[in-house]
Design an enzyme around this catalytic site. Structure first.
Site, PDB file in Angstrom:
ATOM      1  N   ARG A 181      61.438  48.140  25.473  1.00 44.73           N
ATOM      2  CA  ARG A 181      61.117  48.067  26.830  1.00 44.73           C
ATOM      3  C   ARG A 181      61.158  49.382  27.377  1.00 44.73           C
ATOM      4  O   ARG A 181      60.327  49.476  28.483  1.00 44.73           O
ATOM      5  CB  ARG A 181      62.371  47.229  27.669  1.00 44.73           C
ATOM      6  CG  ARG A 181      62.062  47.047  29.089  1.00 44.73           C
ATOM      7  CD  ARG A 181      62.962  46.259  29.883  1.00 44.73           C
ATOM      8  NE  ARG A 181      64.266  46.099  29.202  1.00 44.73           N
ATOM      9  CZ  ARG A 181      65.359  46.966  29.219  1.00 44.73           C
ATOM     10  NH1 ARG A 181      64.916  48.053  29.933  1.00 44.73           N
ATOM     11  NH2 ARG A 181      66.430  46.678  28.735  1.00 44.73           N
ATOM     12  N   TYR A 207      43.103  40.958  45.776  1.00 41.89           N
ATOM     13  CA  TYR A 207      43.296  39.895  44.606  1.00 41.89           C
ATOM     14  C   TYR A 207      44.186  38.920  45.331  1.00 41.89           C
ATOM     15  O   TYR A 207      45.282  39.507  45.928  1.00 41.89           O
ATOM     16  CB  TYR A 207      43.689  40.518  43.301  1.00 41.89           C
ATOM     17  CG  TYR A 207      44.006  39.696  42.561  1.00 41.89           C
ATOM     18  CD1 TYR A 207      43.041  39.000  41.919  1.00 41.89           C
ATOM     19  CD2 TYR A 207      45.346  39.435  41.769  1.00 41.89           C
ATOM     20  CE1 TYR A 207      43.495  37.969  40.692  1.00 41.89           C
ATOM     21  CE2 TYR A 207      45.542  38.483  41.056  1.00 41.89           C
ATOM     22  CZ  TYR A 207      44.348  37.779  40.191  1.00 41.89           C
ATOM     23  OH  TYR A 207      45.052  36.920  39.231  1.00 41.89           O
ATOM     24  N   ASP A 210      43.338  49.764  43.444  1.00 45.88           N
ATOM     25  CA  ASP A 210      43.233  48.602  42.075  1.00 45.88           C
ATOM     26  C   ASP A 210      41.641  48.947  41.826  1.00 45.88           C
ATOM     27  O   ASP A 210      41.012  48.140  42.467  1.00 45.88           O
ATOM     28  CB  ASP A 210      43.752  47.299  42.732  1.00 45.88           C
ATOM     29  CG  ASP A 210      43.445  46.253  41.592  1.00 45.88           C
ATOM     30  OD1 ASP A 210      42.663  46.434  40.781  1.00 45.88           O
ATOM     31  OD2 ASP A 210      44.107  45.156  41.668  1.00 45.88           O
ATOM     32  N   LYS A 239      41.418  41.908  32.251  1.00 48.94           N
ATOM     33  CA  LYS A 239      39.867  41.707  32.623  1.00 48.94           C
ATOM     34  C   LYS A 239      38.996  42.563  31.932  1.00 48.94           C
ATOM     35  O   LYS A 239      38.889  42.404  30.529  1.00 48.94           O
ATOM     36  CB  LYS A 239      39.857  41.904  34.066  1.00 48.94           C
ATOM     37  CG  LYS A 239      40.845  41.192  34.891  1.00 48.94           C
ATOM     38  CD  LYS A 239      40.765  39.842  35.078  1.00 48.94           C
ATOM     39  CE  LYS A 239      42.047  39.108  35.439  1.00 48.94           C
ATOM     40  NZ  LYS A 239      42.141  39.698  37.119  1.00 48.94           N
TER      41      LYS A 239
HETATM   42  C1  LIG Z   1      43.224  39.808  37.930  1.00 47.32           C
HETATM   43  C2  LIG Z   1      43.378  40.910  38.855  1.00 47.32           C
HETATM   44  C3  LIG Z   1      44.787  41.324  39.009  1.00 47.32           C
HETATM   45  C4  LIG Z   1      46.155  40.514  38.505  1.00 47.32           C
HETATM   46  O1  LIG Z   1      46.121  40.831  37.082  1.00 47.32           O
HETATM   47  P1  LIG Z   1      46.686  40.006  35.940  1.00 47.32           P
HETATM   48  O2  LIG Z   1      46.578  40.721  34.678  1.00 47.32           O
HETATM   49  O3  LIG Z   1      46.322  38.618  35.959  1.00 47.32           O
HETATM   50  O4  LIG Z   1      48.327  40.178  36.408  1.00 47.32           O
HETATM   51  C5  LIG Z   1      45.010  42.065  40.167  1.00 47.32           C
HETATM   52  N1  LIG Z   1      44.095  42.942  40.713  1.00 47.32           N
HETATM   53  C6  LIG Z   1      42.771  42.590  40.497  1.00 47.32           C
HETATM   54  C7  LIG Z   1      41.805  43.094  41.276  1.00 47.32           C
HETATM   55  C8  LIG Z   1      42.329  41.332  39.614  1.00 47.32           C
HETATM   56  O5  LIG Z   1      41.233  41.062  39.360  1.00 47.32           O
END
Ligand SMILES: *Cc1c(COP(=O)(O)O)cnc(C)c1O
Length: 399
Positions: free
Chosen positions: A58, A111, A183, A208
């Protein structure tokens, strides 16, 4: 009854890992939760940073550190950490760097889960929040308060693909001593490196485009300031937001082909956007690489290409949207993005179902509106699939 066990009973025990003068080309998967140390002095040396090593998964493990170093190199930084999901990365920024009484300003098309964190969770912890349109730095400035400690934006919004005024917002943040968190999931470091543009924190959903195969849920966060980076690392270990080794191992394999996938998917997206715009029944195409996009000039200046995401709208409401999905079995109807193959999402029934209808309509998110995460398929096959799907939406060829 006699105890029939004796020393000749077969036993199972752990064996030492074989020595090898050569090393594997591929990173080994290291699932061990715990590491065996030589003794208390060796542990001291490790915890005090005098010797490398791991103690408990962890708190860190080699698969996470290897993947983090690869993403660091893409983002032009060092000391980033991998988290158990993209939301864990957003969460760790808040948990590590904010306290009750602070104020956060978020982009108004973040998001969905990030929006929920700002709307529900941070206020519960005594952290006030506000939303502002990041395409307009003056709107962001108007939302700031003396207690504003962080601004969180995405440079390209989902699903309307508007492009933020990053330069304007970075200047504001710098002048007021506010942390700017970007982000970068949608844009990726091939499109833009936020730390080069004045951001203090860069965040990814590695799930993603970076991992790219829809088989690992992971996030990433890096801070420009080493003291901030150290707080992120500690908070991730304390709140248990750190990742599993197998996911990191899968993502490392996926990331190796990310630049190629991104180049191909972006080229496909540009061509598909133009193709869609010529199809009868398509009311609107949204792609930052097209001259008719409202932020086209900004996208050209900020992002290398138009990216691999586009959106379009067909006439005919929900019925037409349903016909379109049925007629496109090769285009996975799945509410994610960044997969190696093309996926279609329908924000009204998925990501934006909680958004009030009037707000959706104001953003152009109607029943006929689709977001497309363009994959690496042959462009001819993609064009054919969309031609058939759009024709079916218009009531042709599909009964
Ligand atoms: C999918 C996504 C997230 C969250 O990511 P997870 O891996 O699903 O927790 C945050 N910001 C954006 C822009 C996303 O597309």
């Amino acid at each position: 009854m006699t105890d029939r066990r004796n020393s000749a009973e077969p036993t199972v025990r752990r064996m030492p890992w074989p020595d090898s003068a050569s090393r594997p080309l591929v990173s080994p998967l290291q699932p061990s939760v715990v590491y065996v140390a030589a003794g208390p002095d060796a542990l001291d040396a490790q915890y005090e940073g005098r010797a490398p090593g791991y103690a408990y998964a962890r708190e860190g493990h080699p698969n996470a550190d290897t993947l983090a170093a690869m993403i660091d190199a893409l983002e032009g930084t060092s000391g980033g950490i991998v988290t158990g999901s993209g939301m864990a990365a957003v969460g760790v920024a808040m948990l590590a760097l904010l306290r009750a009484g602070d104020h956060v300003v978020g982009g108004d098309q973040l998001y969905g889960r990030s929006m929920r964190m700002l709307a529900d969770d941070l206020p519960r912890l005594g952290i006030a929040t506000a939303l502002a349109d990041p395409t307009d730095a003056a709107a962001v400035a108007a939302a700031l308060r003396p207690a504003t400690r962080m601004i969180l934006i995405e440079v390209v919004s989902n699903p309307t693909l508007r492009v933020a005024d990053l330069a304007g917002i970075a200047a504001l943040a710098r002048d007021r001593g506010i942390l700017l968190a970007v982000d970068n999931t949608f844009t990726t470091p091939r499109g833009l490196r936020p730390l080069d543009h004045g951001a203090d924190l860069v965040i990814h959903s590695v799930t993603k485009l970076l991992a790219g195969h829809s088989d690992a849920t992971l996030g990433y966060i890096a801070g420009r300031d080493p003291a901030v980076a150290a707080r992120l690392r500690t908070a991730a270990a304390t709140w248990g937001l750190t990742p599993a080794p197998f996911d990191c191992w899968l993502a490392e394999r996926g990331l190796l082909s990310f630049p190629l996938r991104h180049e191909r998917a972006s080229a496909n997206a540009a061509r598909l956007a133009d193709h869609l715009a010529r199809l009868p029944g398509v009311v609107r195409v949204v792609y930052p690489g097209r001259a008719d996009h409202p932020d086209h000039a900004r996208a050209r200046g900020l992002l290398g290409s138009g990216g691999s995401m586009l959106a379009f709208e067909v006439a005919g409401g929900r019925a037409a949207a349903s016909r379109l999905v049925r007629a496109a079995p090769a285009l996975a109807f799945a509410p994610t993005l960044g997969d190696i193959a093309t996926t279609l999402s329908h924000p009204v029934s998925s990501s934006h179902r909680e958004v009030p209808k009037a707000a959706r309509a104001a953003a152009g998110i109607t029943e006929g509106f689709f977001r497309v995460s363009v994959g690496v398929e042959e462009i001819g096959a993609l064009r054919d699939a969309f031609t058939a799907a759009v024709a079916a939406a218009a009531g042709q060829g599909d009964s």
